[in-house]
Design a protein around this motif. Structure first.
Motif, mmCIF file in Angstrom:
data_model
loop_
_atom_site.group_PDB
_atom_site.id
_atom_site.type_symbol
_atom_site.label_atom_id
_atom_site.label_comp_id
_atom_site.label_asym_id
_atom_site.label_seq_id
_atom_site.Cartn_x
_atom_site.Cartn_y
_atom_site.Cartn_z
ATOM 1 N N GLU A 39 0.829 -1.213 0.000
ATOM 2 C CA GLU A 39 0.000 0.000 0.000
ATOM 3 C C GLU A 39 0.861 1.260 0.000
ATOM 4 O O GLU A 39 0.587 2.207 -0.733
ATOM 5 N N PHE A 40 1.907 1.266 0.822
ATOM 6 C CA PHE A 40 2.822 2.408 0.868
ATOM 7 C C PHE A 40 3.497 2.622 -0.483
ATOM 8 O O PHE A 40 3.498 3.724 -1.031
ATOM 9 N N ALA A 41 4.093 1.560 -1.028
ATOM 10 C CA ALA A 41 4.847 1.682 -2.278
ATOM 11 C C ALA A 41 3.950 2.066 -3.446
ATOM 12 O O ALA A 41 4.318 2.919 -4.266
ATOM 13 N N ALA A 42 2.761 1.471 -3.533
ATOM 14 C CA ALA A 42 1.837 1.793 -4.626
ATOM 15 C C ALA A 42 1.400 3.247 -4.555
ATOM 16 O O ALA A 42 1.313 3.936 -5.576
ATOM 17 N N ARG A 43 1.137 3.739 -3.359
ATOM 18 C CA ARG A 43 0.733 5.138 -3.187
ATOM 19 C C ARG A 43 1.885 6.083 -3.552
ATOM 20 O O ARG A 43 1.712 7.052 -4.283
ATOM 21 N N GLU A 44 3.071 5.785 -3.041
ATOM 22 C CA GLU A 44 4.218 6.662 -3.255
ATOM 23 C C GLU A 44 4.646 6.746 -4.720
ATOM 24 O O GLU A 44 5.004 7.815 -5.202
ATOM 25 N N VAL A 45 4.622 5.617 -5.420
ATOM 26 C CA VAL A 45 5.086 5.647 -6.812
ATOM 27 C C VAL A 45 4.192 6.561 -7.653
ATOM 28 O O VAL A 45 4.685 7.248 -8.548
ATOM 29 N N LEU A 46 2.896 6.611 -7.361
ATOM 30 C CA LEU A 46 1.991 7.449 -8.149
ATOM 31 C C LEU A 46 1.954 8.901 -7.684
ATOM 32 O O LEU A 46 1.225 9.715 -8.247
ATOM 33 N N ALA A 89 2.161 7.155 -19.873
ATOM 34 C CA ALA A 89 1.460 5.894 -19.620
ATOM 35 C C ALA A 89 1.369 5.676 -18.115
ATOM 36 O O ALA A 89 2.283 6.033 -17.374
ATOM 37 N N VAL A 90 0.254 5.100 -17.690
ATOM 38 C CA VAL A 90 0.046 4.764 -16.286
ATOM 39 C C VAL A 90 -0.537 3.364 -16.228
ATOM 40 O O VAL A 90 -1.390 3.005 -17.041
ATOM 41 N N VAL A 91 -0.078 2.578 -15.268
ATOM 42 C CA VAL A 91 -0.665 1.267 -15.009
ATOM 43 C C VAL A 91 -1.137 1.280 -13.557
ATOM 44 O O VAL A 91 -0.417 1.738 -12.674
ATOM 45 N N ASN A 92 -2.378 0.850 -13.339
ATOM 46 C CA ASN A 92 -2.934 0.815 -11.990
ATOM 47 C C ASN A 92 -3.789 -0.436 -11.864
ATOM 48 O O ASN A 92 -5.013 -0.391 -11.965
ATOM 49 N N GLU A 93 -3.108 -1.560 -11.665
ATOM 50 C CA GLU A 93 -3.745 -2.873 -11.566
ATOM 51 C C GLU A 93 -3.664 -3.344 -10.114
ATOM 52 O O GLU A 93 -2.903 -2.772 -9.330
ATOM 53 N N PRO A 94 -4.405 -4.382 -9.754
ATOM 54 C CA PRO A 94 -4.393 -4.833 -8.356
ATOM 55 C C PRO A 94 -3.002 -5.159 -7.799
ATOM 56 O O PRO A 94 -2.740 -4.928 -6.630
ATOM 57 N N ASP A 95 -2.094 -5.681 -8.635
ATOM 58 C CA ASP A 95 -0.770 -6.054 -8.150
ATOM 59 C C ASP A 95 0.367 -5.393 -8.927
ATOM 60 O O ASP A 95 1.528 -5.824 -8.830
ATOM 61 N N ARG A 96 0.059 -4.351 -9.691
ATOM 62 C CA ARG A 96 1.086 -3.657 -10.489
ATOM 63 C C ARG A 96 0.656 -2.207 -10.665
ATOM 64 O O ARG A 96 -0.421 -1.935 -11.202
ATOM 65 N N VAL A 97 1.509 -1.281 -10.203
ATOM 66 C CA VAL A 97 1.196 0.145 -10.252
ATOM 67 C C VAL A 97 2.444 0.893 -10.708
ATOM 68 O O VAL A 97 3.551 0.583 -10.262
ATOM 69 N N GLY A 98 2.259 1.870 -11.579
ATOM 70 C CA GLY A 98 3.396 2.679 -11.989
ATOM 71 C C GLY A 98 3.080 3.576 -13.148
ATOM 72 O O GLY A 98 1.925 3.708 -13.558
ATOM 73 N N ALA A 114 10.431 4.698 -16.602
ATOM 74 C CA ALA A 114 9.256 4.114 -15.944
ATOM 75 C C ALA A 114 9.622 3.671 -14.534
ATOM 76 O O ALA A 114 10.732 3.188 -14.288
ATOM 77 N N PHE A 115 8.654 3.834 -13.636
ATOM 78 C CA PHE A 115 8.758 3.384 -12.250
ATOM 79 C C PHE A 115 7.555 2.490 -11.989
ATOM 80 O O PHE A 115 6.417 2.957 -12.086
ATOM 81 N N VAL A 116 7.798 1.231 -11.676
ATOM 82 C CA VAL A 116 6.706 0.272 -11.505
ATOM 83 C C VAL A 116 6.902 -0.489 -10.197
ATOM 84 O O VAL A 116 7.995 -0.995 -9.924
ATOM 85 N N VAL A 117 5.831 -0.581 -9.414
ATOM 86 C CA VAL A 117 5.824 -1.374 -8.195
ATOM 87 C C VAL A 117 4.939 -2.583 -8.453
ATOM 88 O O VAL A 117 3.839 -2.450 -8.999
ATOM 89 N N GLU A 118 5.439 -3.756 -8.064
ATOM 90 C CA GLU A 118 4.711 -4.998 -8.319
ATOM 91 C C GLU A 118 4.664 -5.843 -7.048
ATOM 92 O O GLU A 118 5.662 -5.983 -6.343
ATOM 93 N N ARG A 119 3.473 -6.397 -6.774
ATOM 94 C CA ARG A 119 3.324 -7.354 -5.659
ATOM 95 C C ARG A 119 3.268 -8.744 -6.276
ATOM 96 O O ARG A 119 2.423 -9.039 -7.124
ATOM 97 N N ARG A 120 4.169 -9.619 -5.837
ATOM 98 C CA ARG A 120 4.251 -10.971 -6.395
ATOM 99 C C ARG A 120 3.480 -11.962 -5.531
ATOM 100 O O ARG A 120 3.031 -11.634 -4.433
ATOM 101 N N THR A 121 3.362 -13.192 -6.027
ATOM 102 C CA THR A 121 2.540 -14.194 -5.344
ATOM 103 C C THR A 121 3.064 -14.569 -3.962
ATOM 104 O O THR A 121 2.297 -15.024 -3.112
ATOM 105 N N ASP A 122 4.346 -14.346 -3.701
ATOM 106 C CA ASP A 122 4.898 -14.631 -2.365
ATOM 107 C C ASP A 122 4.744 -13.439 -1.425
ATOM 108 O O ASP A 122 5.325 -13.425 -0.343
ATOM 109 N N ASP A 123 3.956 -12.435 -1.837
ATOM 110 C CA ASP A 123 3.671 -11.209 -1.082
ATOM 111 C C ASP A 123 4.863 -10.263 -1.025
ATOM 112 O O ASP A 123 4.887 -9.318 -0.241
ATOM 113 N N SER A 124 5.883 -10.523 -1.858
ATOM 114 C CA SER A 124 7.010 -9.587 -1.945
ATOM 115 C C SER A 124 6.613 -8.414 -2.833
ATOM 116 O O SER A 124 5.786 -8.544 -3.736
#
Length: 165
Positions: A39-46, A89-98, A114-124
């Motif tokens: 949540e922090f990283a997704a908010r900050e990148v945008l 360009a902007v991407v704002n998906e459930p597990d990828r924002v940037g 480009a600056f992209v934050v991604e949440r992976r299946t291991d919650d990283s």
């Protein structure tokens, strides 16, 4: 250039978000794990957090949006370099924002980043930075070799900006 209206400047690179699609020089770093980190990283990148936490300022507090133009200011000791950019360009998906921005006339480099934050299946949570660049026209052309030397240093700052390794 800093006194010039952003709307009057033309794009110097017509990539249209190619860096969001995977093109360009790429670096990535683990930011952390869990929903709080995400949540922090997704908010900050945008909100330009990667840039502002790396020693830049952005002369506008609007979140990124396609078509918005911004003055990014690089602080180099007593010097200030004003870098005009447009979000392409902007991407704002459930597990990828940037987002990706292209440079405008007056930027020291011609290209896209480009600056992209991604949440992976291991919650990283990962921050990925991609860039395409070439020498700018005009007065900045001679400074391109110095700018290329500085790019890896700034990329390292970017990768640490959100608390990553």
């Amino acid at each position: 250039m800093a006194g010039t209206a952003l709307g009057e400047l033309r794009l110097t690179y017509e990539g249209g978000g190619r860096t969001l699609g995977g093109e360009g020089s790429e670096r990535a770093a683990l930011v952390g794990y869990g929903s709080g980190v995400w949540e922090f990283a997704a908010r900050e990148v945008l909100r330009w957090g990667v840039k502002t936490r790396s020693g830049f300022s952005v002369a506008d507090d609007r979140p990124v949006a396609v078509g918005n133009r911004y003055w990014i200011v690089a602080h180099l000791g007593p010097f200030r370099i004003h870098e005009p950019v447009e979000v392409v360009a902007v991407v704002n998906e459930p597990d990828r924002v940037g987002f990706a921005y292209s440079t405008l006339v007056g930027h020291p480099i011609s290209g896209e980043e480009a600056f992209v934050v991604e949440r992976r299946t291991d919650d990283s949570v990962w921050l990925t930075i991609r860039s395409l660049s070439r020498p700018a026209a005009g007065r900045w052309r001679a400074a391109y070799p110095l700018a290329r030397l500085a790019q890896p240093l700034y990329r390292q700052r970017y990768l640490r900006a959100l608390g990553g390794s």
